[in-house]
Design an enzyme around this catalytic site. Structure first.
Site, PDB file in Angstrom:
ATOM      1  CE  LYS A  13      -3.899   2.096   2.532  1.00 45.07           C
ATOM      2  NZ  LYS A  13      -4.838   1.946   3.664  1.00 45.07           N
ATOM      3  CB  SER A  65      -8.048   4.075   2.825  1.00 41.16           C
ATOM      4  OG  SER A  65      -7.257   3.356   3.758  1.00 41.16           O
ATOM      5  CB  SER A 112      -8.895   1.447   5.733  1.00 44.68           C
ATOM      6  OG  SER A 112      -9.565   2.674   5.741  1.00 44.68           O
TER       7      SER A 112
END
Length: 492
Positions: free
Chosen positions: A77, A155, A179
């Site tokens: 990420k 997210s 998330s």
């Protein structure tokens, strides 16, 4: 079957048996990443680094020095700082930032011999539930049931899309209010948020420091256990990191939960909950009952205050954490005009660099921390947080081993469908997940079924503090009972 579709467990076995090399496995994933551009999951590709790491992994495998993740291709990420590789939290304000250091999570993964395919899309500074606040544009869900493009969740939307679309074997995510778990549910994969302090936050770009926690996003519960074991552990550079031994999470997957007590919180039965979610929840409870667990109704009375408390605390911490992005030290700086003061430069830089959602949360956070409103909002929210934590402590003290809830209030929705709506409508996606962050507990989303349109639906299990081993075992039982093996039909 193409190598990129393997689980971490299956790839580990194939690598150790020398049925394929780490370079071959990595190349299969790199090809999938190139073919998967329509998903917009990978935003900084690192094929040269990946192949170099794969060659090093092959040498370790040949020497018999092969940890579980040796040679396994992963996506990282964009919130994790990776040395020499763009790390910009999907924000224009960090455009061009290449850290001179490695986050603890990625350093641990690379120490285990894992391979980095590249950096993954996400909501800007992890603020969002649909990956639509990203400066790279939204990540796209590989599941498709009509002409629409669907959200992969947020997210960690890029991580979810990449794993579900078989672009990588696993990915790192972060979870501040859901998330990891919400995008995992939207894409039919497994995502675990560990206990706060189990995984170091050092080198992970901060959103809300008392809530953020990194965790794995994988194709199976066993894969999640393997990855979690690799990234967990004490880190002196993170003052909130717990100095606790890390159990063998994979060994804990016995599949035996006889006599365990599973709580079903009555407060999670929300008005307007889709019948499909309600039915799936009941089916999940029956699966655990059939495995020998006792299913018990419980009460978490302060649940209804969780979302408003979260959306006071998280923006407050974000406004403090994001104050450092000022155009002076790194990242974007606005072009100065004649007569501009230092304050003008700060204002222009932040206005250009931050997207609308980040600006909104910084402004809310600054407001609730201001002198006239600190007690009315921030202090009150902290007191509510303590009550929510106490609700869970009371339930676990009464002998409950894990709690079963829905993961999300719906299946994945279309990109653009909620972006211009009241922001609160988007925030409601976190209704089942934020309590876990406020209480610092571990939580996991497991794919259990599909809605009438064929989209995946997940259930969430919440565990006792530091009991990721027990939580993963409960999730393993649920996964096996549900038998969810559906994959998105490749359209990209």
């Amino acid at each position: 079957m193409s190598a990129n579709t393997l689980t971490i467990e299956a790839a580990r076995e194939a690598l150790r048996k020398r049925e394929m090399t780490a370079v071959e496995l990595t190349q299969s994933c790199l090809d999938a990443v190139e073919a998967g551009d329509a998903l917009n999951a990978f935003v900084h590709k690192t094929p040269d680094i990946a192949l170099e790491q794969a060659r090093a992994a092959d040498a370790r495998l040949a020497a018999g020095d092969a940890p579980s993740l040796c040679g396994i291709p992963l996506g990282i990420k964009d919130l994790f700082c990776t040395k020499g590789v763009p790390s910009q939290a999907a924000s224009n304000i960090l455009r061009g930032f290449r850290p001179e250091y490695e986050s603890t999570v990625t350093a641990k993964l690379f120490g285990e011999g894992a391979v980095m395919l590249g950096k993954l899309n996400m909501d800007e500074f992890a603020m969002g539930s649909s990956n639509e606040t990203s400066c790279y544009g939204p990540a796209v869900n590989p599941w498709k049931v009509d002409a629409r493009q669907l959200t992969a969740g947020g997210s960690s939307g890029g991580s979810a899309a990449a794993v579900a679309g078989d672009l990588c074997l696993g990915a790192t995510g972060t979870d501040t209010g859901g998330s990891i778990r919400q995008p995992a549910a939207f894409t039919g994969i497994v995502g675990i948020k560990p206990t706060y302090g189990r995984v170091s936050r050092w080198g992970t770009i901060a959103f809300a420091s008392s809530l953020d926690q990194a965790g794995p996003m994988t194709k199976s519960v066993r894969d999640a256990a393997i990855m979690l074991g690799a990234i967990s552990g004490h880190d002196e550079r993170d003052s909130t990191s717990a100095d606790l031994a890390v159990p063998d999470f994979e060994a804990a997957l016995t599949g035996d939960i006889r006599g365990r007590r599973i709580g079903i919180p009555r407060e999670y039965r929300m008005d307007g909950m889709p019948a499909e979610i309600e039915a799936l929840w009941s089916e999940g409870a029956q699966m655990l009952r059939d495995a020998g667990a006792e299913v018990v109704d419980i009460s978490l009375p302060h649940t209804k205050y969780a979302l408003p408390a979260y959306y006071v605390i998280a923006p407050a911490e974000a406004s403090s954490n994001l104050a450092r992005y000022d155009g002076v030290r790194y990242g974007h700086r606005a072009t100065a005009e004649a007569g501009d003061t230092l304050i003008d430069m700060y204002e222009k830089t932040r206005a250009e660099g931050f997207g609308k959602e980040v600006q909104r949360r910084v402004m809310v956070g600054t407001y609730v921390l201001s002198a006239g409103f600190y007690d009315a909002y921030y202090n009150r929210a902290r007191k509510v947080r303590a009550l929510i934590k106490r609700d869970f402590e009371t339930v676990f003290a009464d002998g409950i081993d894990a709690i079963l809830t829905p993961a999300t209030p719906s299946a994945a929705f279309g990109l653009g469908e909620m972006a211009d709506a009241d922001p609160v409508a988007m925030y409601l996606n976190d209704v089942f997940t934020v309590t876990v962050n406020l209480a610092g507990l571990p939580g996991i989303s497991v794919p259990v079924g599909r809605d009438a349109a064929g989209l995946p639906l997940g259930l969430q299990l919440i565990g006792k503090p530091w009991d990721e081993a027990g939580l993963l075992n409960h999730a393993y039982v649920l996964e096996r009972a549900a038998g969810f093996v559906a994959k998105p039909q490749k359209w990209w």
